[in-house]
Design an enzyme around this catalytic site. Structure first.
Site, PDB file in Angstrom:
ATOM      1  CG  HIS A 138      -0.422   0.185   2.535  1.00  0.00           C
ATOM      2  ND1 HIS A 138      -0.974  -0.380   3.657  1.00  0.00           N
ATOM      3  CD2 HIS A 138       0.654   0.888   2.985  1.00  0.00           C
ATOM      4  CE1 HIS A 138      -0.268  -0.024   4.718  1.00  0.00           C
ATOM      5  NE2 HIS A 138       0.729   0.737   4.339  1.00  0.00           N
ATOM      6  CD  GLU A 143      -4.452  -1.473   3.793  1.00  0.00           C
ATOM      7  OE1 GLU A 143      -3.429  -1.769   3.155  1.00  0.00           O
ATOM      8  OE2 GLU A 143      -4.473  -1.463   5.039  1.00  0.00           O
TER       9      GLU A 143
HETATM   10  P1  PGA Z   1       6.413   2.220   7.999  1.00  0.00           P
HETATM   11  O1  PGA Z   1       4.993   2.285   7.275  1.00  0.00           O
HETATM   12  O2  PGA Z   1       7.178   3.410   7.493  1.00  0.00           O
HETATM   13  O3  PGA Z   1       6.105   2.336   9.461  1.00  0.00           O
HETATM   14  O4  PGA Z   1       7.039   0.941   7.618  1.00  0.00           O
HETATM   15  C1  PGA Z   1       4.938   2.510   5.919  1.00  0.00           C
HETATM   16  C2  PGA Z   1       3.519   2.439   5.401  1.00  0.00           C
HETATM   17  O5  PGA Z   1       2.714   1.642   5.916  1.00  0.00           O
HETATM   18  O6  PGA Z   1       3.203   3.170   4.450  1.00  0.00           O
END
Ligand code: PGA
Length: 263
Positions: A138, A143
Site C-alpha cells: 500500500h 490497501e
Molecule cells: P512504515 O509504514 O514506514 O512504518 O514501515 C509505511 C507504510 O505503511 O506506508
C-alpha cells in the site's frame, strides 16, 4: 522510475532529505505531500538539521499529509497529526495555516474528503509527494484492491496493516479499523513523487512494485504509470531487485544520461 540504493537507513534518510531540500530551495512556496510511519522519521530529522544548520526555510511551503486514522482527534498521541508535530512541524519554521492533515474525528468524513481534495487543488496541486510503502504494497492507506482512480476517501484497513501498526498502540484492539486516505488518483496527480523504504521486510514488495506487473493488489505498482518517480531504498529493501546493476549505472552516470535524453 529512478532507483537509488543507499547503503543503510541513515544514508537513505540523508539522500531523501537532500532531494526535498533541493526542491524547497528551488521553489520557496513548494506544495509538499507528507507521509508518516517509521520510514520517514530519519528524513524529517535530516530536514530539521538542515533547518538548524543551513537555514532551510519552511515558512512559505504548504503541506498535505497522506492519511489519518478515523476516530482519533488531532491531539491523540497515536494520531498522524501528533506524529507530524513531534517529528517535524514543531522543530521548523513552518506556517501552521499552511499545514493540512486529514481530520480523523470529523463528523462527516465524506464532506471532509471533498474539502481536502479542493484544498489540494486550490494550492495548485502537490509538487512533491513523499511516500512510504506497507508490506502489502500500500501507499498511504490504499490497501490492495484500491482503484487507481480513487480519490481521498475512507478506507477499511487490512489485517496485515492493523498488525503492523499495533506496535504504536497499547493493544492491537486499539488500532483503528478505518482511515481517511488520499487516493491513488490523488497521489498520481503529484508532479513528482519520492518513495522511501528500508529493511528486509520491505524487500519482496519493493521488487514487486518496481519490477513486477502493474496491479491493484500492489497499489504502489501504480507509480509505474507516473513519469517522475524517485525511489530511495536501503540495501536490505533493495535486496530482491534483479536490475540493481542497471540502476547503479544510471545513477553513477546521471549527467551522461541527462545529456543523452535532453534534460
Ligand atoms: P512504515 O509504514 O514506514 O512504518 O514501515 C509505511 C507504510 O505503511 O506506508
Amino acid at each position: 522510475m529512478e532507483i537509488i540504493i543507499a547503503k543503510d537507513y541513515d544514508e537513505m534518510s540523508r539522500i531523501s532529505a537532500e532531494i526535498i531540500a533541493e526542491k524547497i530551495k528551488k521553489k520557496y512556496d513548494l506544495v509538499l505531500g507528507l507521509a508518516t510511519g517509521d520510514t520517514p522519521v530519519g528524513t524529517y530529522k535530516e530536514l530539521v538539521k538542515l533547518y538548524n544548520e543551513e537555514g532551510l526555510d519552511f515558512s512559505k511551503i504548504t503541506t498535505f499529509n497522506l492519511d489519518e486514522y478515523i476516530g482519533l482527534a488531532p491531539l491523540h498521541e497515536n494520531s498522524y497529526n501528533h506524529f507530524m508535530k513531534e517529528n517535524l512541524f514543531k522543530h521548523v519554521n513552518i506556517n501552521p495555516s499552511r499545514v493540512f492533515v486529514p481530520q480523523g474525528n470529523t463528523n462527516d468524513p465524506e464532506i471532509f474528503c471533498e474539502w481536502y481534495e479542493n484544498k489540494i487543488r486550490e494550492a495548485g496541486g502537490i509538487d512533491l509527494q513523499i511516500l512510504g510503502i506497507g508490506r502489502d504494497g500500500h501507499i498511504a492507506f490504499n490497501e490492495p484492491g484500491s482503484s487507481f482512480a480513487s480519490r481521498t476517501r475512507v478506507k477499511a484497513l487490512v489485517k496485515e496493516t492493523i498488525e503492523d501498526n499495533a506496535r504504536f498502540f497499547k493493544k492491537k484492539e486499539d488500532v483503528p479499523r478505518f482511515a481517511i486516505t488520499m487516493g491513488i488518483g490523488t497521489i498520481l496527480e503529484a508532479k513528482e513523487i519520492l518513495l522511501i523504504a528500508n529493511g528486509g521486510k520491505k524487500a519482496e514488495v519493493c521488487a514487486k512494485f518496481i519490477e513486477g506487473p502493474i496491479t491493484s493488489m500492489i497499489t504502489a505498482s501504480a507509480l509505474q504509470l507516473h513519469c517522475s518517480v524517485t525511489v530511495v531504498l536501503d540495501e536490505e529493501a533493495a535486496s530482491h531487485l534483479t536490475r540493481k546493476e542497471y540502476y547503479d549505472w544510471v545513477r553513477n552516470n546521471k549527467q551522461l544520461v541527462q545529456k543523452k535524453i535532453g534534460r
